[in-house]
Each structure stands twice: as structure tokens, then as C-alpha cells.
Design a protein around this motif. Structure first.
Motif, PDB file in Angstrom:
ATOM      1  N   PHE A  32     -13.330  27.568  20.621  1.00 44.13           N
ATOM      2  CA  PHE A  32     -13.564  28.889  21.200  1.00 44.13           C
ATOM      3  C   PHE A  32     -13.697  29.964  20.143  1.00 44.13           C
ATOM      4  O   PHE A  32     -13.274  29.794  19.002  1.00 44.13           O
ATOM      5  CB  PHE A  32     -12.455  29.246  22.198  1.00 44.13           C
ATOM      6  CG  PHE A  32     -11.063  29.399  21.654  1.00 44.13           C
ATOM      7  CD1 PHE A  32     -10.517  30.654  21.451  1.00 44.13           C
ATOM      8  CD2 PHE A  32     -10.278  28.290  21.361  1.00 44.13           C
ATOM      9  CE1 PHE A  32      -9.220  30.814  20.981  1.00 44.13           C
ATOM     10  CE2 PHE A  32      -8.980  28.428  20.893  1.00 44.13           C
ATOM     11  CZ  PHE A  32      -8.446  29.691  20.696  1.00 44.13           C
ATOM     12  N   PHE A  33     -14.294  31.062  20.572  1.00 43.29           N
ATOM     13  CA  PHE A  33     -14.434  32.206  19.685  1.00 43.29           C
ATOM     14  C   PHE A  33     -14.419  33.480  20.522  1.00 43.29           C
ATOM     15  O   PHE A  33     -14.555  33.458  21.746  1.00 43.29           O
ATOM     16  CB  PHE A  33     -15.720  32.103  18.857  1.00 43.29           C
ATOM     17  CG  PHE A  33     -16.833  32.984  19.347  1.00 43.29           C
ATOM     18  CD1 PHE A  33     -17.157  34.155  18.681  1.00 43.29           C
ATOM     19  CD2 PHE A  33     -17.525  32.663  20.500  1.00 43.29           C
ATOM     20  CE1 PHE A  33     -18.169  34.973  19.149  1.00 43.29           C
ATOM     21  CE2 PHE A  33     -18.545  33.466  20.965  1.00 43.29           C
ATOM     22  CZ  PHE A  33     -18.871  34.636  20.291  1.00 43.29           C
ATOM     23  N   GLY A  34     -14.221  34.595  19.838  1.00 40.77           N
ATOM     24  CA  GLY A  34     -14.199  35.883  20.536  1.00 40.77           C
ATOM     25  C   GLY A  34     -14.007  37.005  19.548  1.00 40.77           C
ATOM     26  O   GLY A  34     -14.382  36.900  18.376  1.00 40.77           O
ATOM     27  N   VAL A  35     -13.394  38.098  20.016  1.00 46.94           N
ATOM     28  CA  VAL A  35     -13.209  39.302  19.203  1.00 46.94           C
ATOM     29  C   VAL A  35     -11.722  39.638  19.143  1.00 46.94           C
ATOM     30  O   VAL A  35     -11.039  39.637  20.171  1.00 46.94           O
ATOM     31  CB  VAL A  35     -13.998  40.489  19.800  1.00 46.94           C
ATOM     32  CG1 VAL A  35     -13.715  41.765  19.022  1.00 46.94           C
ATOM     33  CG2 VAL A  35     -15.493  40.190  19.797  1.00 46.94           C
ATOM     34  N   ILE A  36     -11.226  39.921  17.950  1.00 47.20           N
ATOM     35  CA  ILE A  36      -9.824  40.313  17.802  1.00 47.20           C
ATOM     36  C   ILE A  36      -9.635  41.701  18.400  1.00 47.20           C
ATOM     37  O   ILE A  36     -10.304  42.667  18.000  1.00 47.20           O
ATOM     38  CB  ILE A  36      -9.400  40.300  16.323  1.00 47.20           C
ATOM     39  CG1 ILE A  36      -9.448  38.867  15.762  1.00 47.20           C
ATOM     40  CG2 ILE A  36      -8.005  40.895  16.150  1.00 47.20           C
ATOM     41  CD1 ILE A  36      -9.133  38.769  14.278  1.00 47.20           C
ATOM     42  N   ASP A  37      -8.711  41.798  19.355  1.00 42.96           N
ATOM     43  CA  ASP A  37      -8.479  43.103  20.002  1.00 42.96           C
ATOM     44  C   ASP A  37      -7.044  43.613  19.821  1.00 42.96           C
ATOM     45  O   ASP A  37      -6.723  44.710  20.258  1.00 42.96           O
ATOM     46  CB  ASP A  37      -8.850  43.038  21.485  1.00 42.96           C
ATOM     47  CG  ASP A  37      -7.764  42.440  22.353  1.00 42.96           C
ATOM     48  OD1 ASP A  37      -7.075  41.504  21.885  1.00 42.96           O
ATOM     49  OD2 ASP A  37      -7.598  42.910  23.494  1.00 42.96           O
ATOM     50  N   ALA A  38      -6.179  42.802  19.189  1.00 41.02           N
ATOM     51  CA  ALA A  38      -4.818  43.254  18.894  1.00 41.02           C
ATOM     52  C   ALA A  38      -4.273  42.401  17.750  1.00 41.02           C
ATOM     53  O   ALA A  38      -4.667  41.241  17.593  1.00 41.02           O
ATOM     54  CB  ALA A  38      -3.920  43.135  20.128  1.00 41.02           C
ATOM     55  N   VAL A  39      -3.381  42.985  16.958  1.00 38.87           N
ATOM     56  CA  VAL A  39      -2.787  42.254  15.837  1.00 38.87           C
ATOM     57  C   VAL A  39      -1.270  42.389  15.893  1.00 38.87           C
ATOM     58  O   VAL A  39      -0.731  43.403  16.353  1.00 38.87           O
ATOM     59  CB  VAL A  39      -3.313  42.765  14.478  1.00 38.87           C
ATOM     60  CG1 VAL A  39      -4.811  42.548  14.365  1.00 38.87           C
ATOM     61  CG2 VAL A  39      -2.959  44.237  14.255  1.00 38.87           C
ATOM     62  N   GLY A  40      -0.587  41.356  15.421  1.00 38.34           N
ATOM     63  CA  GLY A  40       0.858  41.373  15.359  1.00 38.34           C
ATOM     64  C   GLY A  40       1.355  41.970  14.056  1.00 38.34           C
ATOM     65  O   GLY A  40       0.571  42.319  13.158  1.00 38.34           O
ATOM     66  N   GLU A  41       2.656  42.063  13.935  1.00 35.38           N
ATOM     67  CA  GLU A  41       3.278  42.598  12.740  1.00 35.38           C
ATOM     68  C   GLU A  41       2.856  41.794  11.518  1.00 35.38           C
ATOM     69  O   GLU A  41       2.809  40.559  11.539  1.00 35.38           O
ATOM     70  CB  GLU A  41       4.804  42.547  12.891  1.00 35.38           C
ATOM     71  CG  GLU A  41       5.568  43.130  11.714  1.00 35.38           C
ATOM     72  CD  GLU A  41       7.070  43.014  11.896  1.00 35.38           C
ATOM     73  OE1 GLU A  41       7.806  43.203  10.901  1.00 35.38           O
ATOM     74  OE2 GLU A  41       7.517  42.701  13.029  1.00 35.38           O
ATOM     75  N   GLY A  42       2.504  42.504  10.460  1.00 35.50           N
ATOM     76  CA  GLY A  42       2.118  41.853   9.220  1.00 35.50           C
ATOM     77  C   GLY A  42       0.643  41.556   9.096  1.00 35.50           C
ATOM     78  O   GLY A  42       0.195  41.063   8.062  1.00 35.50           O
ATOM     79  N   VAL A  43      -0.133  41.870  10.126  1.00 34.69           N
ATOM     80  CA  VAL A  43      -1.582  41.636  10.096  1.00 34.69           C
ATOM     81  C   VAL A  43      -2.290  42.975   9.943  1.00 34.69           C
ATOM     82  O   VAL A  43      -1.995  43.929  10.687  1.00 34.69           O
ATOM     83  CB  VAL A  43      -2.065  40.914  11.375  1.00 34.69           C
ATOM     84  CG1 VAL A  43      -3.572  40.684  11.311  1.00 34.69           C
ATOM     85  CG2 VAL A  43      -1.325  39.597  11.557  1.00 34.69           C
ATOM     86  N   LEU A  44      -3.215  43.058   9.013  1.00 37.73           N
ATOM     87  CA  LEU A  44      -3.919  44.314   8.756  1.00 37.73           C
ATOM     88  C   LEU A  44      -4.753  44.733   9.963  1.00 37.73           C
ATOM     89  O   LEU A  44      -5.442  43.915  10.583  1.00 37.73           O
ATOM     90  CB  LEU A  44      -4.827  44.162   7.536  1.00 37.73           C
ATOM     91  CG  LEU A  44      -4.124  43.932   6.186  1.00 37.73           C
ATOM     92  CD1 LEU A  44      -5.167  43.705   5.088  1.00 37.73           C
ATOM     93  CD2 LEU A  44      -3.220  45.108   5.844  1.00 37.73           C
ATOM     94  N   ALA A  45      -4.728  46.033  10.244  1.00 35.21           N
ATOM     95  CA  ALA A  45      -5.499  46.573  11.365  1.00 35.21           C
ATOM     96  C   ALA A  45      -6.997  46.444  11.139  1.00 35.21           C
ATOM     97  O   ALA A  45      -7.777  46.545  12.093  1.00 35.21           O
ATOM     98  CB  ALA A  45      -5.119  48.034  11.604  1.00 35.21           C
TER      99      ALA A  45
END
Length: 337
Positions: free
Chosen positions: A61-74
């Protein structure tokens, strides 16, 4: 959000679930496309020994990143990404020697943990690979199947001098055929299968010689053609194949095994040693996503050729039934979300 869940074997349902929140080191993906694989069918039927239920299936699967957790660059927000389903510990012996695909505590997204047949899915950041704009959405979900071909080819090291024999013209066999021809320049590729329509697909994907082994004896045919394969890939995984492949192989040949058959087979050690045949097995992929993404950019492979059907995820039962039962017209089925 809606997720495709195998509640228990033979029970598939669309389930409304809470929106997941990415944990530390994770990203949340708004899923756009997902491919159906044979392992999804096995989980549905209860024949995958690694799956626990209930399970959101889907590992292509694939898609678009729409949120990030702690420690992940915006800066990762908004990236189009494809997901490597292999989640490994990073410190056991297999991981330390570059083989995370057989990690001692291996988890596969869509098998051991919830997968991509969902409107949203959270995965480790390192498993989400950004896609260049030139790779279209409809091809993106096919990246993962080609990493399986990349993995076995890396072990077999094909060259233009090879004469290749591929058992099985299903999706895995066809990805191997495309890689052998388009990436490694193998000039002679023989494909054998029992379904004429699948053999036609093999020809369209780069095979030279086609053998319907339901009506033609493969050893006799190869002998008549003067063909002694130097590279053999078992993408069909039947217990009769490996013994036959050993007998047919040229001296110094390489044989690659794909699949998870638990059926026993009897092999001839003398034939292996006298011809010094190399036999390798291959599971999943060893971080082959950047390699396959580059193949796509360089137009060395054509994932779109494998896509025969596209369905909305809301039609997943119909799509999975088609994938399982219509082997004549169906190759890869892609779900849209």
C-alpha cells in the motif's frame, strides 16, 4: 475511519474504527491505493500460520503522510510514500548481517500487525519511503511486489549470459520476468505454467519461450530446444518443482526458491554436488524499496502491466474473490481508498 478486517478465518468485514494516532517514531498514512496479495487470501482462509485475529490485512500500500509522531520531523507531512511491510528489531543476528527480512522477532505489517486495507494506517517512519512525482498513484502499490523480485535477483545475480527458467506466471513470476529482462538484461527467459492465459501475460511481460506444462513435458521440450537453464526461479512452489529444477539445471546454475510450501520433497544430493548448483531461498525483501523506486524512475520495469482490475475498498469481498478464483484474466487487483 473504515478498515477491512478479517475477524477470524472466513469472516471479512468493513469495520468502523477510531482514527489511529501515530506513536513515537511513527507516521500516519492516509491510504490511497493497496494491492491484494496471495497472503491476504491465506489470512482470510486461516492458512497463514503467522496471522493473529482480528487483523486488518494488506501489506502492499501507499498514500500520503498526514500526521507524525514524536521524534518525526514535520517536513514529512504531505509526502507521498510507499510502505515496506518488514518491521525488524535491528540488533539480532539476521539484522546485524543485513537480513532484517528474517529478523528473530520479525513483524510483517498486514500479518503480525494491522496493515494497509484501511483509510488510515500508522507505520514506523523508516518503513515509509517517499515516492518521486513521476511514479503515478496506480503503480505505487506495485512497488512492494517488485521488491520481492529484487530480493531474489540480488541473491541469484542474473547476467545477460544467463538462460532463465521461471516456474509460475502468477504475479510473483511476472515481477521476476520483468526484472530479469528490464534490469539485468537476460536475453532468454523460459516461463512454464499450466494456464495458457497466464503464459500470455508472461510473454507480454518479457518472456521468450512459453511452456504449458499441463500438455507439454518440460524436460523433453527443453532437451529438444537444446536449453540447459543457468538460472531457475521457482515462483510456483509445488513440491515437484525443486527436484525437477535440479535435474534440468546447467552445471554451475543457480536456483531460487520463493513461497512457503510445507510439503516435503525428495532431492538428489549427487546432482546438486556434481553440478555445483547454488540453491537460495528468499523471503520478503531486504530494504529493496529504494532500488525498486529507482527501477521505476528509470523505466526498467512496468508495474502497470500487472494491474488487471481496480476496485473500491468497499468492494473488497468481490475483489478478493476475483483475485483468488479467476486466474485466467486476473493478475494484480488494486483497491482504491
Amino acid at each position: 475511519m473504515n478498515s477491512v478486517v478479517v475477524q477470524q478465518p472466513q469472516q471479512l468485514a468493513l469495520v468502523a474504527r477510531p482514527m489511529p494516532e501515530p506513536a513515537q517514531g511513527e507516521v500516519r498514512i492516509k491510504v490511497l491505493r493497496a494491492g491484494i496479495c496471495g497472503s491476504d487470501i491465506h489470512i482470510f482462509h486461516g492458512s497463514n500460520p503467522f496471522a493473529k485475529y482480528p487483523r486488518v490485512i494488506g501489506h502492499e500500500f501507499f498514500g500520503v503522510i498526514d500526521a507524525v509522531g514524536e521524534g518525526v520531523l514535520a517536513t514529512r507531512l504531505g509526502q507521498r510514500v510507499v510502505v515496506d511491510p518488514v518491521v525488524s528489531c535491528g540488533h539480532c543476528y539476521p539484522c546485524s548481517v543485513g537480513r532484517p527480512n528474517v529478523c528473530k522477532t520479525l513483524q510483517v505489517i498486514g500479518v503480525h500487525r494491522d496493515g494497509g486495507f484501511s483509510q488510515y494506517s500508522c507505520v514506523p517512519e523508516g518503513n515509509a519511503y517517499e515516492l518521486p512525482a513521476e511514479i503515478p498513484d496506480e503503480e505505487a502499490a506495485l512497488i512492494e511486489p517488485f521488491t520481492i523480485a529484487a530480493n531474489i535477483c540480488e541473491q541469484l545475480q542474473p547476467t545477460p549470459l544467463d538462460v532463465a527458467l521461471v516456474y509460475g506466471a502468477g504475479p510473483m513470476g511476472l515481477t521476476v520476468v520483468q526484472a530479469l529482462r528490464g534490469v539485468y538484461g537476460v536475453e532468454k527467459i523460459v516461463v512454464t505454467d499450466r494456464i495458457p492465459e497466464r503464459l500470455q501475460m508472461a510473454q507480454e511481460n518479457g518472456a521468450d519461450l512459453l511452456v504449458d506444462n499441463s500438455v507439454i513435458d518440460l524436460p523433453t521440450y527443453l532437451a529438444e530446444q537444446g536449453i540447459s537453464p543457468t538460472l531457475i526461479v521457482d515462483a510456483a512452489c509445488h513440491p515437484t518443482i525443486l527436484p525437477q529444477a535440479i535435474a534440468l539445471a546447467s552445471p554451475a546454475a543457480r536456483i531460487g526458491i520463493m513461497g512457503f510450501s510445507s510439503d516435503e520433497c525428495v532431492i538428489n544430493q549427487q546432482l546438486i554436488t556434481s553440478k555445483e548448483i547454488t540453491i537460495v531461498s528468499s523471503r520478503l525483501n531486504r530494504r529493496r524499496f529504494p532500488q525498486v523506486i529507482q527501477w521505476c524512475q528509470d523505466k526498467k520495469i512496468q508495474p502497470r502491466k500487472l494491474i488487471t482490475h481496480t476496485y473500491s475498498y468497499q468492494q473488497v469481498e468481490q475483489a478478493m474473490a476475483l483475485f483468488e478464483k479467476d486466474q485466467k484474466s486476473c493478475c494484480k487487483v488494486v483497491l482504491t481508498f
